[in-house]
Design an enzyme around this catalytic site. Structure first.
Site, PDB file in Angstrom:
ATOM      1  N   TYR A 190      40.528  46.471  39.269  1.00  0.00           N
ATOM      2  CA  TYR A 190      41.617  45.781  38.581  1.00  0.00           C
ATOM      3  C   TYR A 190      41.612  44.284  38.890  1.00  0.00           C
ATOM      4  O   TYR A 190      42.073  43.477  38.093  1.00  0.00           O
ATOM      5  CB  TYR A 190      42.975  46.434  38.908  1.00  0.00           C
ATOM      6  CG  TYR A 190      43.292  47.490  37.877  1.00  0.00           C
ATOM      7  CD1 TYR A 190      42.449  48.579  37.714  1.00  0.00           C
ATOM      8  CD2 TYR A 190      44.381  47.367  37.017  1.00  0.00           C
ATOM      9  CE1 TYR A 190      42.682  49.528  36.730  1.00  0.00           C
ATOM     10  CE2 TYR A 190      44.623  48.312  36.032  1.00  0.00           C
ATOM     11  CZ  TYR A 190      43.761  49.390  35.889  1.00  0.00           C
ATOM     12  OH  TYR A 190      43.991  50.313  34.903  1.00  0.00           O
ATOM     13  N   LYS A 193      39.885  42.370  36.211  1.00  0.00           N
ATOM     14  CA  LYS A 193      40.417  42.346  34.836  1.00  0.00           C
ATOM     15  C   LYS A 193      40.942  40.951  34.511  1.00  0.00           C
ATOM     16  O   LYS A 193      41.537  40.285  35.355  1.00  0.00           O
ATOM     17  CB  LYS A 193      41.503  43.407  34.662  1.00  0.00           C
ATOM     18  CG  LYS A 193      40.905  44.824  34.763  1.00  0.00           C
ATOM     19  CD  LYS A 193      41.846  45.886  34.263  1.00  0.00           C
ATOM     20  CE  LYS A 193      41.245  47.267  34.502  1.00  0.00           C
ATOM     21  NZ  LYS A 193      40.773  47.939  33.299  1.00  0.00           N
ATOM     22  N   HIS A 251      45.241  49.550  43.040  1.00  0.00           N
ATOM     23  CA  HIS A 251      45.382  48.610  41.918  1.00  0.00           C
ATOM     24  C   HIS A 251      46.761  47.934  41.881  1.00  0.00           C
ATOM     25  O   HIS A 251      46.860  46.719  41.733  1.00  0.00           O
ATOM     26  CB  HIS A 251      45.161  49.337  40.583  1.00  0.00           C
ATOM     27  CG  HIS A 251      43.861  50.087  40.502  1.00  0.00           C
ATOM     28  ND1 HIS A 251      42.696  49.627  41.059  1.00  0.00           N
ATOM     29  CD2 HIS A 251      43.540  51.268  39.911  1.00  0.00           C
ATOM     30  CE1 HIS A 251      41.714  50.494  40.812  1.00  0.00           C
ATOM     31  NE2 HIS A 251      42.207  51.497  40.123  1.00  0.00           N
TER      32      HIS A 251
HETATM   33  C1  BG6 Z   1      40.361  54.333  38.711  1.00  0.00           C
HETATM   34  C2  BG6 Z   1      41.163  55.555  38.978  1.00  0.00           C
HETATM   35  O1  BG6 Z   1      40.371  53.487  39.821  1.00  0.00           O
HETATM   36  O2  BG6 Z   1      40.895  53.635  37.599  1.00  0.00           O
HETATM   37  C3  BG6 Z   1      41.249  56.434  37.761  1.00  0.00           C
HETATM   38  O3  BG6 Z   1      40.531  56.267  40.025  1.00  0.00           O
HETATM   39  C4  BG6 Z   1      41.692  55.657  36.545  1.00  0.00           C
HETATM   40  O4  BG6 Z   1      42.126  57.516  37.997  1.00  0.00           O
HETATM   41  C5  BG6 Z   1      40.870  54.398  36.409  1.00  0.00           C
HETATM   42  O5  BG6 Z   1      41.541  56.478  35.411  1.00  0.00           O
HETATM   43  C6  BG6 Z   1      41.432  53.535  35.296  1.00  0.00           C
HETATM   44  O6  BG6 Z   1      40.637  52.402  35.105  1.00  0.00           O
HETATM   45  P1  BG6 Z   1      40.780  51.570  33.766  1.00  0.00           P
HETATM   46  O7  BG6 Z   1      39.950  50.369  34.023  1.00  0.00           O
HETATM   47  O8  BG6 Z   1      40.246  52.454  32.684  1.00  0.00           O
HETATM   48  O9  BG6 Z   1      42.227  51.296  33.585  1.00  0.00           O
END
Ligand code: BG6
Ligand code: NDP
Length: 478
Positions: A190, A193, A251
């Site tokens: 995250y 992002k 996150h």
């Molecule tokens: C991961 C989690 O870190 O992030 C998952 O372990 C989740 O459970 C994923 O689905 C989501 O990532 P993004 O980038 O698709 O929001």
């Protein structure tokens, strides 16, 4: 964080992807490396060795990677050629994670390809229970060469980093025997992002926000994360961790740290890390009453599977797939402002956002009995459809004085006519450039675990049952 094509070293680099057959490797790591390649951000002499148990030959492995490569940064007409060139640099070694011979085979393959170098990145795209043993096996096979560098080789570790403070400490201590902190990159994707990277810029490069960024003007801050799907293929992993460890401790705590920390001395990795640690250490661990937990069930939805009926999940699992946690920060800036972190799978939509609600105008001349209008809200929408918007009260055009809520809206798609990089593009480039500002330091990890470990222990030991919610539930509708 600041990719500069000129700054990319031309020295050769070897990347070794452990768990190369897996979901993360195929859907994120190889596509991001391909994006960097297309943008000229990998050195001319790079090679990528995948390692896993699955029995692929070279062409089958390359075909499985190729399925997920996209031409985000290659013109359509040359994309096929770029993919072919890229795949020619991708090799695969099949072996067992607990057999030293397999790692010797990997070493031999790297040497045979004349890719032996001190400049190696090991990416641990494997289940967390393998991190330690694989790190030791890598070292035992002689793949970690002590050279003139204190920042090479590098290891990239994916979350989760342990299950609580104690197991996190043990994992870090064990890995540190092979890779010192200066060579360890703990990824929280995250932080890569685009909107999350923008939080610091919004706060500290605009004069209008920082004077209002405190308990005098802010009523509450919410950080919300939703997914409209269940655990999918990751049931075994998820059931062992749950949503607080999977998303909130990592996150959402990182987004909270960036949005609430004091201004760092500089935007350098050490200063930003220090500011985040100080903030995380000021958070009061939540009491059990400040935490709500839930788990998705089918409810009235005809299709879909309840969590307890998902393949690989026990019929009596108490693992939380939703949690809402109210946090308090004990410092002069934030005392009295609730920070509400919520995350859930199997909800009504997929989105994540930071929402800052300002206090209403105290003496509003447009209302007889203030507060008659809600306070302004500043929203950073991380996904989907990246945006920053500020709700303001304004006059509706017309002869009457009618007040209405409107948005000042910065939509990334329409404002920045450019491809928004995937988080992993940014983070992998940072690993190569040794830019550590978007990675989690050990003391940051400790502070984040210290917030959540007590309540996680309480939930585990008390046998607390999550409340069931129907698939597709919207927690914000209540
Ligand atoms: C991961 C989690 O870190 O992030 C998952 O372990 C989740 O459970 C994923 O689905 C989501 O990532 P993004 O980038 O698709 O929001
Ligand atoms: P996978 O479950 O897909 O595992 C990766 C590879 O590891 C598999 O292809 C498999 O390869 C091997 N493997 C899986 N289970 C076992 C096992 N029980 N014993 C031995 N080997 C096994 O994981 P992901 O790719 O989803 O995730 C990798 C890492 O990244 C994990 O730490 C995860 O928590 C983290 N992560 C993943 C994200 C994602 O989006 N997928 C997001 C954030 C973090 P083979 O059988 O060929 O050896």
């Amino acid at each position: 964080m600041h990719p500069d094509v000129q700054a990319v070293s031309a020295d050769p680099v070897t990347l070794v992807v452990m768990g190369a057959s897996g979901d993360l490797a195929r859907t994120k790591i190889y596509p991001s490396l391909f994006s960097l390649y297309c943008q000229g951000l990998l050195p001319p002499d790079f090679s990528i060795y995948g390692f896993a148990r699955s029995n692929f030959d070279a062409s089958a492995f390359r075909a499985s990677i190729a399925e997920k490569l996209t031409c985000r940064y290659a013109p359509a007409e040359s994309c096929k050629d770029r993919i072919t060139e890229f795949l020619a640099r991708c090799f695969y070694v099949s072996g067992s994670y607990n057999a030293s011979d397999s790692f010797l085979d990997l070493y031999a393959a790297i040497r045979a390809g004349s890719h032996e170098s001190e400049r190696v990145v090991f990416y641990m795209a494997i289940p967390p229970f393998l991190f330690s043993s694989v790190a030791h096996a890598i070292a035992d096979a002689g793949l970690v060469r002590c050279g003139s560098h204190d920042t090479w080789p590098r290891v990239v570790i994916e979350k989760p980093f342990g299950r609580d403070r104690r197991t996190s400490d043990a994992l870090s201590a064990d890995l540190a025997q092979i890779f010192p902190e200066s060579q360890t990159f703990r990824i929280d994707h995250y932080l890569g992002k685009e909107v999350v990277q923008n939080l610091m810029v919004i706060r500290f490069a605009n004069a209008i926000f920082e004077p209002l960024w405190n308990s005098r003007f802010i009523e509450k801050i919410r950080i919300s994360w939703k997914e409209d799907i269940g655990v999918g293929q990751r049931a075994g992993y998820f059931d062992n961790y749950g949503i607080i460890r999977d998303v909130i401790q990592s996150h959402l705590a990182q987004i909270l740290a960036l949005s609430a920390m004091e201004r760092p001395v500089s935007d350098g990795a050490r200063d930003v890390g220090d500011a985040k640690v100080a903030l995380l250490q000021s958070i009061v661990p939540p009491s059990p009453e400040e935490v709500t937990i839930g788990q998705y069930s089918t409810g009235n939805v005809a299709s879909g599977t309840a969590y307890r009926s998902e393949p690989g999940i026990a019929g009596n699992s108490r693992t939380a797939t939703y949690a809402r946690i109210k946090l308090r920060i004990e410092n002069d800036r934030w005392r009295g402002v609730p920070f509400i972190l919520s995350a859930g799978k199997g909800l009504n939509t997929r989105m994540s956002e930071l929402r800052i609600t300002f206090k209403p105008v105290a003496e509003n001349i447009f209302c007889d009995q203030p507060p008659c209008l809600p306070g302004n809200e500043l929203v950073a929408r991380i996904q989907p459809d990246e945006a920053l918007y500020l709700t303001i009260t304004s006059k509706e055009p017309g002869l009457n004085l009618v007040l209405t809520q409107t948005d000042l809206n910065l939509k990334y798609q329409s404002m920045f006519k450019t491809t928004i990089p995937d988080a992993y593009d940014s983070l992998l480039l940072d690993v190569l450039q040794n830019d550590r500002s978007l990675f989690i330091r050990k003391d940051e990890l400790d502070a984040a675990w210290d917030i959540f470990t007590p309540v996680l222990r309480d939930i585990d030991e008390s046998g607390r049952e999550p409340e069931l919610y129907p698939l597709g539930w919207d927690p914000d509708a209540e």
